[in-house]
Design a protein around this motif. Structure first.
Motif, mmCIF file in Angstrom:
data_model
loop_
_atom_site.group_PDB
_atom_site.id
_atom_site.type_symbol
_atom_site.label_atom_id
_atom_site.label_comp_id
_atom_site.label_asym_id
_atom_site.label_seq_id
_atom_site.Cartn_x
_atom_site.Cartn_y
_atom_site.Cartn_z
ATOM 1 N N SER A 296 0.848 -1.199 0.000
ATOM 2 C CA SER A 296 0.000 0.000 0.000
ATOM 3 C C SER A 296 0.877 1.240 0.000
ATOM 4 N N ASP A 297 0.259 2.386 -0.297
ATOM 5 C CA ASP A 297 0.984 3.647 -0.143
ATOM 6 C C ASP A 297 1.240 3.895 1.340
ATOM 7 N N ASP A 298 2.259 4.719 1.595
ATOM 8 C CA ASP A 298 2.666 4.944 2.994
ATOM 9 C C ASP A 298 1.615 5.690 3.814
ATOM 10 N N ASP A 299 0.618 6.276 3.134
ATOM 11 C CA ASP A 299 -0.348 7.065 3.912
ATOM 12 C C ASP A 299 -1.487 6.216 4.492
ATOM 13 N N LEU A 300 -1.435 4.918 4.277
ATOM 14 C CA LEU A 300 -2.375 4.043 5.000
ATOM 15 C C LEU A 300 -1.721 3.731 6.347
ATOM 16 N N LEU A 301 -2.348 4.187 7.421
ATOM 17 C CA LEU A 301 -1.772 4.109 8.768
ATOM 18 C C LEU A 301 -0.339 4.670 8.783
ATOM 19 N N PRO A 302 -0.211 5.965 8.528
ATOM 20 C CA PRO A 302 1.136 6.549 8.441
ATOM 21 C C PRO A 302 1.894 6.460 9.764
ATOM 22 N N LEU A 303 3.199 6.218 9.654
ATOM 23 C CA LEU A 303 4.003 6.034 10.868
ATOM 24 C C LEU A 303 4.160 7.338 11.657
ATOM 25 N N GLU A 304 3.820 8.459 11.042
ATOM 26 C CA GLU A 304 3.846 9.732 11.796
ATOM 27 C C GLU A 304 2.757 9.753 12.855
ATOM 28 N N ASP A 305 1.715 8.954 12.679
ATOM 29 C CA ASP A 305 0.580 8.983 13.596
ATOM 30 C C ASP A 305 0.378 7.699 14.390
ATOM 31 N N TRP A 306 0.911 6.586 13.903
ATOM 32 C CA TRP A 306 0.555 5.283 14.499
ATOM 33 C C TRP A 306 1.788 4.472 14.854
ATOM 34 N N VAL A 307 1.675 3.735 15.954
ATOM 35 C CA VAL A 307 2.647 2.658 16.213
ATOM 36 C C VAL A 307 1.828 1.364 16.244
ATOM 37 N N PHE A 308 2.475 0.284 15.881
ATOM 38 C CA PHE A 308 1.789 -1.015 15.899
ATOM 39 C C PHE A 308 2.196 -1.754 17.162
ATOM 40 N N ASN A 309 1.224 -2.281 17.881
ATOM 41 C CA ASN A 309 1.613 -3.080 19.045
ATOM 42 C C ASN A 309 2.228 -4.382 18.541
ATOM 43 N N THR A 310 2.650 -5.227 19.427
ATOM 44 C CA THR A 310 3.417 -6.390 18.981
ATOM 45 C C THR A 310 2.556 -7.429 18.256
ATOM 46 N N GLU A 311 1.251 -7.207 18.234
ATOM 47 C CA GLU A 311 0.350 -8.074 17.472
ATOM 48 C C GLU A 311 -0.134 -7.328 16.223
ATOM 49 N N ALA A 312 0.570 -6.237 15.889
ATOM 50 C CA ALA A 312 0.269 -5.403 14.705
ATOM 51 C C ALA A 312 -1.038 -4.631 14.813
ATOM 52 N N HIS A 313 -1.500 -4.378 16.011
ATOM 53 C CA HIS A 313 -2.688 -3.543 16.161
ATOM 54 C C HIS A 313 -2.256 -2.080 16.258
ATOM 55 N N PRO A 314 -2.750 -1.242 15.351
ATOM 56 C CA PRO A 314 -2.284 0.148 15.343
ATOM 57 C C PRO A 314 -2.844 0.963 16.507
ATOM 58 N N LEU A 315 -1.950 1.633 17.212
ATOM 59 C CA LEU A 315 -2.347 2.522 18.314
ATOM 60 C C LEU A 315 -1.809 3.913 17.988
ATOM 61 N N PRO A 316 -2.609 4.939 18.220
ATOM 62 C CA PRO A 316 -2.166 6.271 17.804
ATOM 63 C C PRO A 316 -1.135 6.890 18.732
ATOM 64 N N ILE A 317 -0.321 7.735 18.167
ATOM 65 C CA ILE A 317 0.601 8.557 18.955
ATOM 66 C C ILE A 317 -0.238 9.530 19.772
ATOM 67 N N ILE A 318 0.104 9.675 21.043
ATOM 68 C CA ILE A 318 -0.682 10.549 21.923
ATOM 69 C C ILE A 318 -0.062 11.944 21.903
#
Ligand code: DMJ
Length: 643
Positions: free
Chosen positions: A604-626
């Motif tokens: 996918s393009d990088d703007d799907l769940l961009p790393l500037e806003d999200w981290v993935f937990n160790t099971e790949a569940h995206p959690l937002p930067i606070i």
């Protein structure tokens, strides 16, 4: 007080003199005070309260359930997001329905109190009880529109730098990449459809025998594959499937189980999956379930050090260590992999207890002496000392390191302790564990009291991605070095795939006795649909845009299709070196949550769940930067607007 007139007894009171009556009344009032004192102040007063007070009077304190404001905001959420994703409105999702949902999922402080045995941890919980109460009071006042301290989904969305799903759901312009992405989506649908047909509501699908598997990791909780799939289905736009999953959560996810669960697994899969589903969709159902479950995990921290034990009975709250863990120890990768989820539980509930629990772990680990700067895998929850000097970036240690750097990133780069602990740990890893094979492959060995075991587990292959995402925040002069190290490790892990006949990697590979990235023991030759190598491809693609990572990801898709796809789902295999494969009859839930999600993101393009806003937990569940400061500014803006 009225005395009934008895025959033959004067109204002056059974013939008693005034002074006697006074003493009697004094005695009576003393007795009453004593009873009430016992009722409210003795430690285990809950049962008494239940006898004396009506049920409504001992109703649980609501822990941060969504305020009406949140509910309204959710209902007001821009329609295009729902339409874009084809979400069916939750059944009867009216304000009042949601309100009653909040009520139902409020967590019982009473129950928590009852589960606890005395000691320091009980004090903690009692403290938390009072904090909980005040959080709840705040929520109530917010409901009345007086405060904006509770979590607002709209404010959170406004603080994201980019839309979570990108401009066009991450759709890549290049047709070949798009076709590959579509293929991954088809694999997800196939895995899901078969799970639905043969194992609905169970934890995993057994694709050969076409039935469900429950196992004993989740303490009687069911539907692990459903919870693990929610966000993957959502980002892939598989909305019919997502809606089925959501309906199951609404009607059938029963958190009142009474079995023995792995604290770690329940946290990363269930709490993480529910939190991610909430942050992506804004649906209060997921938030309430995550908080209800989070509360049930708290008694595991009831140890002399506050380091949780590995196993918890979700009903009674009793916890203990794994039988196989030496001397009743807790495992680094387990108690060190709670931080992201627990910080978010505090964020959503406005109840500090979750964050306090994980900060306590952090502080202990920061303070304790570390052999050569390394973190051994076993720690006593009683003494707070290391139990054995086995260090590994793979199993037993892995996600502790991952959560250090991700805690820093998720805190909007404000969590300085996490940052310094991560980079110091990385230095120690480089000094003691990073090795170069005779054939020039960089790998991470394991360390046993100073002796190196030249073995790298599949699990350790996540570290390419981890070192990659941490590269940019390292010391200026080390940044390129870290990125190179990340690329070298990812390359080695790819080699472990290419050197097998099936082009899938073994559970562990070695660099001794002439071996170079191959398994030498029969027992290490299996592949159970694990994600770590593909996870590193995804991060390295995002960080470098080197096309080789997409090519390597595609090789993995082809191998999965050829060797793991069976008539009714995907299965692990017992030996990656033989082409006449033997299947293990298990479609792991992390295949849907991680392996297929990372592949989809890779194409996918990088703007799907961009790393500037999200981290993935160790099971790949995206959690937002606070973004604390943004959220506070937004709160001020809201107050000004409503003034
Ligand atoms: C997943 O459940 C998580 O990634 C965990 O951190 C390690 N193992 C599995 C997948 O291999």
């Amino acid at each position: 007080m009225v005395f009934r007139k008895l025959p033959g007894v004067s109204a002056s009171g059974m013939g008693l003199r005034l002074s006697q009556k006074f003493v009697f009344l004094l005695f009576l009032s003393g007795l009453v005070t004593l009873c009430f004192g016992a009722l409210f102040f003795l430690p285990d007063s809950v049962r008494l309260k239940r006898i004396f007070l009506s049920k409504t009077e001992i109703q649980p304190v609501t822990v941060g359930s969504g305020s009406e404001n949140d509910v309204r905001e959710h209902l007001k959420r821009p329609k295009d997001q729902d339409q874009q994703r084809g979400m069916t409105p939750g059944k009867g999702e009216t304000g009042s329905k949601l309100k009653s949902l909040n009520r139902k999922s409020s967590v019982s402080h009473e129950a928590t109190e009852e589960r606890l045995a005395g000691g320091k941890a009980q004090e903690d919980l009692t403290l938390s009880g009072s904090k909980t109460e005040s959080a709840s009071e705040k929520a109530t006042s917010t409901d009345r529109g007086a405060s904006s301290d509770t979590f607002s989904f709209q404010k959170f969305q406004r603080c994201l730098l980019k839309p979570a799903l990108g401009r066009d759901n991450g759709n890549p312009a290049d047709p070949r990449t798009n076709a590959r992405r579509e293929k991954v989506k088809e694999m997800m649908k196939f895995a899901w459809d078969n799970y639905k047909q043969y194992a609905w509501g169970k934890n995993e699908l057994r694709p050969l025998t076409k039935n469900g598997h429950i196992g004993n990791m989740f303490g009687g909780l069911r539907g692990a594959s459903i919870i693990d799939s929610l966000d993957t289905l959502y980002i892939m736009g598989l909305m019919e499937e997502y809606n089925d999953a959501k309906e199951w959560v609404q009607t059938s996810l029963d958190l009142n189980s009474n079995g023995e669960a792995s604290l770690f697994e329940v946290n990363i899969r269930y709490v993480g999956g529910l939190l991610a589903a909430y942050y992506l969709t804004g649906d209060e159902l997921f938030k309430n379930k995550a908080m209800e479950l989070g509360e049930k995990l708290l008694p595991a921290f009831n140890t002399p050090t506050g380091i949780p034990r590995g196993v918890i009975n979700l009903g009674s709250g009793t916890s203990w260590s794994w039988g196989w863990a030496s001397a009743g120890s807790s495992i680094l990768a387990e108690f060190g992999t709670l931080h992201l989820e627990f910080v978010h539980l505090t964020e959503l509930s406005n109840n500090p207890i979750y964050k306090e629990k994980v900060m306590n772990i952090r502080k202990l680990l920061n303070k304790i002496e570390k052999p050569h700067g390394l973190y051994p895998n076993f720690l006593s929850p009683v003494s707070g000392n290391w139990v054995q000097h086995h260090v590994s970036i793979g199993g037993l240690g892995d996600s502790f390191y991952e959560y250090l750097i991700k805690s820093y990133l998720m805190s909007d780069k404000t969590d300085e302790d996490a940052k310094s602990m991560y980079y110091s740990a990385l230095e120690a890893i480089e000094a003691n564990l990073v090795q170069k094979s005779p054939g020039g492959l960089t790998y991470l060995a394991e360390w046993r009291g100073g002796i190196l075991d030249h073995k790298m587990g599949h699990l350790a292959c996540f570290s390419g991605g981890m070192i990659g995402i941490g590269a940019d925040d390292g010391a200026q002069e080390k940044r390129q070095h870290y990125l190179d190290l990340a690329a070298e490790i990812t390359h080695t892990c790819h080699e472990s795939y290419t050197r097998s006949n099936t082009k899938l990697g073994p559970e562990a590979f070695r660099f001794d006795s002439g071996a170079e990235a191959t398994a030498t023991r029969l027992s290490d030759r299996y592949y159970i649909l694990r994600p770590e190598v593909i996870e590193s491809y995804m991060y390295m693609w995002r960080l470098t845009h080197d096309p080789k990572y997409r090519e390597w990801g595609w090789e993995a898709v082809e191998a999965l299709e050829q060797h793991c796809r069976v008539e009714s789902g995907f299965s692990g295999i017992r030996d990656v070196y033989t082409m006449t494969v033997s299947h293990d009859n298990m479609q792991q839930s992390f295949f849907l949550s991680e392996t297929l999600k990372y592949l989809y993101l890779l194409f996918s393009d990088d703007d799907l769940l961009p790393l500037e806003d999200w981290v993935f937990n160790t099971e790949a569940h995206p959690l937002p930067i606070i973004r604390k400061s943004c959220l506070q500014d937004e709160a001020t803006l809201d107050k000004t607007a409503s003034a």
